[in-house]
Design a protein around this motif. Structure first.
Motif, short mmCIF file in Angstrom:
data_model
loop_
_atom_site.label_atom_id
_atom_site.label_comp_id
_atom_site.label_asym_id
_atom_site.label_seq_id
_atom_site.Cartn_x
_atom_site.Cartn_y
_atom_site.Cartn_z
N GLU A 185 3.38 -7.05 14.81
CA GLU A 185 5.10 -6.80 14.11
C GLU A 185 4.54 -6.25 12.54
OE1 GLU A 185 7.23 -8.52 17.81
OE2 GLU A 185 8.23 -9.15 15.36
N THR A 207 12.84 -8.45 12.61
CA THR A 207 12.10 -7.39 12.55
C THR A 207 13.67 -6.83 12.03
OG1 THR A 207 13.45 -6.55 14.90
CG2 THR A 207 11.67 -7.56 15.15
N PRO A 208 12.38 -5.72 11.68
CA PRO A 208 13.15 -4.53 10.50
C PRO A 208 14.33 -4.01 11.82
CG PRO A 208 11.11 -4.35 10.85
CD PRO A 208 11.20 -5.42 11.80
N CYS A 209 13.91 -4.43 12.85
CA CYS A 209 15.46 -3.44 13.82
C CYS A 209 16.68 -4.04 14.05
CB CYS A 209 14.54 -3.16 15.00
SG CYS A 209 13.36 -2.87 15.21
N GLU A 210 16.62 -5.01 13.87
CA GLU A 210 18.24 -5.36 13.96
C GLU A 210 17.75 -7.12 12.82
OE1 GLU A 210 17.60 -6.29 17.78
OE2 GLU A 210 17.25 -8.63 17.92
#
Ligand code: SDX
Length: 434
Positions: A185, A207-210
């Motif tokens: 990751e 994570t950069p996603c949420e």
């Protein structure tokens, strides 16, 4: 009052020799044998340092019989209940608990040194994804020492201060990098709005996603884990850092040596080994199999020990294990894992071992590592990362002990002697005659 002394008399005709006895504020007094070789032509012999003080220290004191641990005179349970990790860092490094203002200033300083040089990422790429995080950490610290040519002179207090801030601030970032790299990751940069422990959790699990939602119970639990592991007198890794730094090498390289020593299963690696042991018992039948395993742990020929039990100094319950068990309860409760089979297995194993004559007669009690693995696993920290979290916490202790050594008027490069039992002088025979 007359100076306390001790006189050695020898049966081999060596003349009697008298040495000063130096008083301690707590714990055993010490016999100052620095002149022993000069006076008697003899060395002492103590390979495991069972009865040898390597230094004078004001930082941490353990009463092994009472099962007490003090950082700068404050009991560990008092600190764990009333302070956060950065307050304890200031206590260990500067000798006093900070005022509100000092705590704010120090926290600000740490927060603004959490990033590592971008080129540090390239060093991670050299590792396989399955590299043990302690291998990565040892390598990253060695590499990081090359990024601060301005911080090589260990005898400069400003260099030591700057290195202390950098190491305390950057260790979480390095540990999180090692973890993220192992799972493929992206790295998560530190978030200056979070607490020290909060940043560790976010850099590991966001994570950069949420948006990452920090659980305050886990944040507090990790902060306590860091406090409990911060320092512990002259244990193997601390003695490694002291000996390494005694040559005058730079502080970051000396901490890399400490990481390497802590990795061992007899030392900091015990929490990983303890969890692996619990998993193995669980896989082979759990509580019903405990009796069989206990017999193996007692059998020297089995080559295995009850990991998380026993300690060189504690001849009573490790106070950190008690606090760690409490934290275990809190975290498992928060996560609805009270029925966690490993935790129940550990408590059953602890109960049985504490009633078994073999462990009782050898004063083998649970140490800090017995429960720390369970709570970290519950928090989602992978087993292989446990010792890296231990190293993250112990960095402040290593720094405080290194600083104390370098500023000790008795400071000398560490260079133990030996008892030589090898060949007496002999002549080399040319190869044609051998
Ligand atoms: C840490 O030094 C520190 O302060 C370390 C630490 C820190 O914060 O820095 O506290 C962190 O390292 C905690 C310890 C983690 N290690 C483990 O849990 C590994 C399991 N424990 C051991 O290997 C052992 O207890 C040590 C290494 C911790 C201490 O070893 P000692 O003091 O050298 O004791 P020993 O090996 O001489 O053992 C004494 C006797 C022996 O039996 P006898 O020869 O007398 O018949 O106790 C036995 C040992 O076989 N023994 C064990 C045992 N620990 C000791 N038998 C079974 N299981 C065990 N865990």
């Amino acid at each position: 009052m007359a100076e306390k002394t001790v006189t050695l008399s020898f049966s081999d005709g060596t003349p009697d020799a008298t040495f000063p006895v130096m008083e301690s504020t707590m714990g055993p007094d010490v016999i100052d044998i620095r002149a022993l070789y000069k006076q008697t032509g003899k060395f002492t012999y103590d390979p495991g340092f069972m009865s040898t003080a390597s230094c004078s220290s004001t930082i941490t004191y353990i009463d092994g019989d009472k099962g007490e641990l003090l950082y700068r005179g404050y009991a560990i349970d008092d600190l764990a209940k009333n302070c956060d990790f950065l307050e304890v860092c200031q206590l260990l490094v500067y000798g006093e608990l900070p005022t509100k203002e000092q705590h704010k200033k120090f926290s600000e300083l740490i927060i603004h040194h959490t990033m590592v040089h971008e080129q540090m990422h390239f060093f991670m790429r050299g590792f396989r994804r399955d590299a043990h995080p302690m291998a990565a950490l040892t390598g990253l610290l060695g590499a990081m020492s090359a990024f601060y040519p301005d911080s090589m002179n260990i005898h400069d207090p400003k260099v030591r201060e700057r290195s202390a801030i950098r190491l305390i601030a950057k260790m979480p970032t390095l540990v999180a990098m090692a973890y993220k790299y192992s799972i493929g990751e992206p790295y998560i940069y530190p978030d200056n709005s979070l607490s020290y422990a909060g940043n560790v959790l976010r850099m590991m699990f966001a994570t950069p996603c949420e948006e990452y939602k920090l659980n305050p119970v886990l944040e507090r639990a990790l902060d306590r884990i860091l406090i409990l592991h911060a320092d512990h007198e002259q244990n193997a890794s601390t003695s490694t850092v002291r000996l390494c730094a005694s040559s005058g090498t730079n502080p970051i390289a000396a901490i890399a040596a400490g990481v390497a020593s802590l990795w061992g299963p007899a030392h900091g690696g015990a929490n990983e080994a303890c969890l692996n042991m619990l998993n193995e018992i669980q896989e082979q039948g759990g509580v019903e199999k405990i009796g069989e395993f206990i017999e193996k742990f007692k059998d020297k020929n089995s080559g295995i020990r009850l990991m998380g039990f026993g300690h060189r100094v504690y001849r009573n319950y490790d106070p950190r294990a008690k606090l760690m068990r409490e934290t275990c309860h809190e975290v498992l409760g928060e996560l609805g894992l009270e029925k966690d089979p490993l935790f129940k297995l550990a408590m059953t194993l602890e109960k049985i071992a504490l009633e078994d004559e073999y462990f009782v007669s050898r004063k083998l009690y649970p140490n800090v590592d017995f429960y720390s693995g369970i709570v970290q696993k519950a928090m989602g920290i992978p087993v292989q990362l446990f010792t890296a979290i231990f190293a993250l916490a112990r960095t402040v202790g290593w720094i405080a002990q290194l600083n104390e050594m370098v500023t000790d008027p008795d400071y000398k490069i560490g260079r133990p002697r030996q008892r030589f039992i090898g060949s007496t002088p002999r002549k080399v025979k040319p190869l044609s005659e051998r």
